[in-house]
Design an enzyme around this catalytic site. Structure first.
Site, PDB file in Angstrom:
ATOM      1  N   SER A 143       0.869  -1.171   0.000  1.00 56.76           N
ATOM      2  CA  SER A 143       0.000   0.000   0.000  1.00 56.76           C
ATOM      3  C   SER A 143       0.909   1.225   0.000  1.00 56.76           C
ATOM      4  O   SER A 143       2.107   1.119   0.315  1.00 56.76           O
ATOM      5  CB  SER A 143      -0.874   0.000   1.267  1.00 56.76           C
ATOM      6  OG  SER A 143      -1.430   1.269   1.522  1.00 56.76           O
ATOM      7  N   TYR A 156      -1.967  -1.063  10.474  1.00 56.54           N
ATOM      8  CA  TYR A 156      -1.993  -1.211   9.017  1.00 56.54           C
ATOM      9  C   TYR A 156      -0.709  -0.678   8.393  1.00 56.54           C
ATOM     10  O   TYR A 156      -0.077  -1.348   7.560  1.00 56.54           O
ATOM     11  CB  TYR A 156      -3.206  -0.473   8.454  1.00 56.54           C
ATOM     12  CG  TYR A 156      -3.405  -0.641   6.971  1.00 56.54           C
ATOM     13  CD1 TYR A 156      -3.998  -1.792   6.450  1.00 56.54           C
ATOM     14  CD2 TYR A 156      -3.012   0.349   6.082  1.00 56.54           C
ATOM     15  CE1 TYR A 156      -4.189  -1.939   5.086  1.00 56.54           C
ATOM     16  CE2 TYR A 156      -3.198   0.206   4.713  1.00 56.54           C
ATOM     17  CZ  TYR A 156      -3.791  -0.937   4.227  1.00 56.54           C
ATOM     18  OH  TYR A 156      -3.975  -1.080   2.864  1.00 56.54           O
TER      19      TYR A 156
END
Length: 252
Positions: A143, A156
């Site tokens: 990401s 995350y």
């Protein structure tokens, strides 16, 4: 025309929806047989239907990537059914809804890191012998949170930074043995996982999405195009790379 993955067997985790389903369908369109791994058996079956509509061989496997026994069973069943694995896309992942350290419980930390990072390790370890046997390719979904802060919460972001390190070390360890490993770093993508965030209308998130040069979020097939490039021989000299695909988010 011969597809770019003609005759290949691909395993895609988190393939029941979103980016994973788009990758499975794109690979099928390029001639690959696809083993669909997802924790949700019903979603996995839906992807198999979509893949088979494209004329490709496919099968669904219900897998908890954070559980080594579950991964081991799925790997054994996949190899028994397909005989080989040429491409692995480690895509399974969960979000943490922008939780900071005080807002993150130990259980949430373990769940996010367990699926996003440990799961990638377990799946790769289980399938690496097959990938080494034929000279395979690994594509890992990281990401933009793998290179900057602000795209997620503490768990995350930590997990996605870890994915990039995992990818680079995998390439360093096994590139000379014929296994390539690379990572995709998407920005905002409209998927079942992210849709609630977008629909909830979090002002900071929506403003970020609107402010990127592309002025929108991505659709899963756009990410799948990049996954296809990294899985195919067109990227034969690409090892240990992280490809940002974020509509310009990190350029600002």
């Amino acid at each position: 025309m011969i597809g770019r993955l003609e005759g290949k067997v691909a395993v895609v985790t988190g393939a029941g929806s979103g980016i994973g389903r788009a990758v499975a369908e794109r690979f099928a369109a390029e001639g690959a047989a696809v083993a669909v791994w997802d924790v949700n058996a019903q979603d996995a079956a839906g992807t198999v239907d979509a893949v088979q509509e494209r004329g490709a061989r496919s099968a669904a496997y219900a897998v908890d990537v954070a559980d080594s026994a579950s991964v081991g069973r799925a790997a054994a069943r996949t190899l028994a059914a397909f005989g080989r694995v040429d491409v692995l896309v480690n895509n399974a992942g969960v979000f943490d809804h922008y939780a900071s350290v005080p807002e993150t419980s130990e259980e949430q930390w373990d769940r996010v890191l367990g699926i996003n990072l440990k799961g990638m390790f377990l799946v790769t370890k289980a399938l690496l012998p097959a990938l080494l046997d034929g000279g395979g390719t690994v594509v890992n979904t990281s990401s933009i949170s793998g290179v900057v802060a602000g795209g997620g919460g503490i768990a995350y972001t930590s997990s996605k930074h870890g994915v990039l390190g995992f990818t680079r070390q995998l390439a360093a360890d096994h590139g000379a043995q014929g296994v390539r490993a690379n990572a995709i770093l998407p920005g905002a993508v409209e998927t079942p996982m992210t849709r609630p965030i977008l629909e909830r209308g979090d002002a900071a998130v929506l403003e970020t999405v609107r402010s990127v040069p592309a002025r929108r979020h991505a659709q899963p097939p756009e990410i799948a195009h990049l996954a296809l490039f990294l899985a195919s021989d067109e990227s034969s000299f690409v090892h240990g790379a992280g490809y940002v695909i974020d509509g310009g988010w990190t350029a600002l």
